[in-house]
Design an enzyme around this catalytic site. Structure first.
Site, PDB file in Angstrom:
ATOM      1  N   GLU A 119      31.280  40.111  34.984  1.00 19.83           N
ATOM      2  CA  GLU A 119      32.346  40.575  34.093  1.00 19.83           C
ATOM      3  C   GLU A 119      31.895  40.681  32.631  1.00 19.83           C
ATOM      4  O   GLU A 119      32.415  41.487  31.878  1.00 19.83           O
ATOM      5  CB  GLU A 119      33.533  39.624  34.172  1.00 19.83           C
ATOM      6  CG  GLU A 119      33.176  38.208  33.716  1.00 19.83           C
ATOM      7  CD  GLU A 119      34.334  37.240  33.902  1.00 19.83           C
ATOM      8  OE1 GLU A 119      35.061  37.382  34.888  1.00 19.83           O
ATOM      9  OE2 GLU A 119      34.491  36.369  33.044  1.00 19.83           O
ATOM     10  N   SER A 120      30.920  39.885  32.255  1.00 22.88           N
ATOM     11  CA  SER A 120      30.453  39.880  30.866  1.00 22.88           C
ATOM     12  C   SER A 120      29.845  41.214  30.458  1.00 22.88           C
ATOM     13  O   SER A 120      29.674  41.486  29.281  1.00 22.88           O
ATOM     14  CB  SER A 120      29.395  38.793  30.701  1.00 22.88           C
ATOM     15  OG  SER A 120      28.382  38.950  31.683  1.00 22.88           O
TER      16      SER A 120
END
Lengths: 266, 311
Positions: A55-56
């Site tokens: 997700e980063s």
């Protein structure tokens, strides 16, 4: 026929269970620990064309050591793409591209709702937990959600104290009523005792397979809701030789997965 | 007037009590030097925000500079739950902060909306969960649930966020503030551009010509930037890609210290209050743990592929 060495530990079995839920070509959002290991076992065995993302902002990382967070330095060199949260959570997850998401929770209920916010009353908490992070959007929007949990009456619940991440919410029709996308939601709960799947009609988790050293009766006694049992319930397939080889020789040579044993995954 | 200042000057001039402050970083490029300076200057009643907060937000909460937190998540990662965060919420030590709960989709989208000048943005998460049942200081403006004017489906709107100031740590910037990053982005770009002004902390100041050799890496243009601080190792114990690794041992030290109020206060005294600036911090680190451990943090060297922008 597959060979099944018997020297595996429970977290390795759970990682293999996760791996087997991933199909070749799937787009998978992973966190750290179990999910990364499970997704990578799949990639090195039956699903070489799966795409993993964090997700980063990272897509198809090539880490030289196990990542300890979704922002770990080892995810940077060699990745196919690095952007940010808006890219992964917006452009790919919210836009409907993600096939599989992995989640774990301090509490998971029979509808696959997950609590990572608070134990006890929200305004007078017994224990303040981290919060949603990426869990809620992954649980809302990934087509198949794989949930990792500890199998006992504290970690599994008839109803969670706080719904951080939606499973089937109140049961049949709930996700549709709230306008969550069609064909999304929890797919399986993988615990240290069993694999539970969700009934198409009632949306409740039922027992699909039990791990080698347990029994249907033991699992029923450890589950806080009236657990239904599949007609074809059977023993979980233990880790295959080639799955363990990938895990131990490529993904986790230091066997950091053992840390999950100390967290109760035995 | 030049924008290149010390961290002390940047924080004193541009961070006010009660500000809404976006603090970039995602373990990656955490502006720790700025965070320590905010604590040293005893700023009051800040509202802080970012997706996936970690030890950086925990230490600010423990130090008492925070009143409100627009949050998605806070943990110490492999080191477990945020000790100061828990003490604040569960016991009111040193004060009970107010928390507005969002997610790693909705909060970055709120910052994106802010950066775009949009009043709000629809998001597809949080529906059906208790995240809609808890509202803190944003009250009824935390979100609006409407029927879409296009197809009638339930649609969640969340408001734009425009922080008073954003603080980010980047690999390099020029003296005017054109700021360049590489590696994991988190919500750094949207958070910085949503803010009314930006403080740029950087590993190195480079000249304008160097910026121009790879301008696609710039995430904030100079006109948004009010201060540029050259702060090598400014993200420690977090990391900066190409410069240094996460200091896992220091993470363990923080966890152990923050287990108790006394331990946490001793940690603050040793690593924040008794330290003048980041240079002194690095000196103290080397004195405490030895140069070889400091040296081990430094990234191995490997250039990316140089690209041509010529026509």
């Amino acid at each position: 026929m597959h060979r099944h060495p018997d020297d595996y530990i429970k977290p390795e079995l759970m990682a293999c269970c996760g791996s087997r839920e991933i199909k070749d070509g799937d787009i998978v959002i992973v966190g750290t620990g179990f999910p990364t290991m499970a997704a990578n076992i799949a990639k090195y065995t039956h699903a070489p064309n799966a795409t993993l993302m964090q997700e980063s902002g990272v897509i198809d990382a090539r880490p030289r050591r196990p990542a300890l967070s979704v922002g770990d330095p080892c995810l940077n060199p060699g990745a196919a793409m690095i952007g940010g949260l808006v890219d992964i959570m917006g452009m790919f997850l919210q836009a409907g591209w993600v096939d599989v998401g992995f989640l774990s929770g301090s509490q998971v209920d029979k509808f696959g709702n997950i609590n990572t916010t608070v134990i006890g009353d929200y305004n007078k908490p017994k224990s303040r937990l981290p919060g949603s992070g990426g869990a809620n959007p992954i649980g809302s929007l990934a087509k198949k959600v794989l949930i990792i949990a500890l199998h006992n009456k504290k970690r599994l619940a008839e109803h969670v104290d706080f719904i951080t991440t939606p499973g089937y919410i109140d049961g049949p029709g709930s996700r549709e009523k709230w306008g969550l996308p069609d064909n999304t939601g929890p797919h399986v709960i993988i615990t240290n005792k069993a694999v539970m799947r969700f009934d198409k009609d009632t949306k409740e988790a039922y027992l699909a397979t039990y791990h080698p050293d347990t029994s249907v009766d033991e699992i029923i006694s450890l589950t806080p809701w009236e657990l239904r049992v599949a007609d074809d319930v059977h023993e979980t397939e233990p880790p295959r030789e080639e799955e363990l080889k990938v895990l131990r020789e490529i993904l986790d040579p230091l066997r950091m997965i053992r840390i999950y044993e100390s967290r109760g995954y035995v | 007037m030049g924008k290149v200042v010390t961290m002390k000057q940047a924080i004193a001039s541009h961070v006010n009590d009660e500000d809404l402050v976006f603090i970039g970083g995602y373990i990656c490029r955490t502006p720790f030097a700025a965070i320590h300076e905010i604590i040293r200057q005893k700023k009051k009643d800040l509202t802080i925000t970012r997706s996936n907060a970690a030890d950086d937000f925990d230490i600010m909460i423990g130090a008492g500079v925070v009143r409100r937190f627009i949050s998605t998540f806070l943990s110490l990662g492999v080191y477990g739950l945020g000790r100061c965060y828990r003490r604040s919420i569960e016991k009111g030590i040193p004060r009970r902060i107010e928390v507005e709960e969002y997610t790693n989709l909705s909060l970055p989208m709120m910052l994106l909306a802010g950066s775009m000048g949009m009043p709000f943005v629809p998001v597809k998460d949080m529906l059906g969960t208790d995240l809609l049942n808890v509202k803190a200081f944003m009250g009824e403006n935390k979100y609006k649930l409407i029927d879409s004017p296009f197809d009638g489906k339930p649609t969640l709107l969340v408001p734009a966020l425009n922080p008073d100031v954003a603080i980010i740590h980047v690999q390099q910037a020029d003296e005017d503030g054109n700021a360049q990053i590489w590696g994991i982005g988190g919500d750094c770009k949207v958070g910085a551009n949503a803010a009314k002004k930006v403080i740029v902390s950087c590993e190195r100041i480079v000249d304008r010509e160097t910026i121009g050799r790879d301008p696609s890496r710039t995430i904030v243009p100079s006109f948004k930037v009010v201060a540029v601080v050259e702060e090598p190792y400014g993200a420690h114990p977090g990391y900066t890609p190409g410069f240094y690794d996460v200091d896992f041992a220091f993470g363990a030290l923080y966890q152990k210290a923050s287990n108790t109020v006394e331990g946490f206060n001793d940690f603050l005294k040793e690593w924040v209050f008794d330290i003048e600036d980041r240079t002194a911090y690095i000196q103290h680190y080397i004195q405490s743990f030895g140069y070889s451990r400091f040296k081990e943090l430094q990234a191995r060297f490997g250039y990316g592929y140089p690209v041509s922008y010529e026509y």
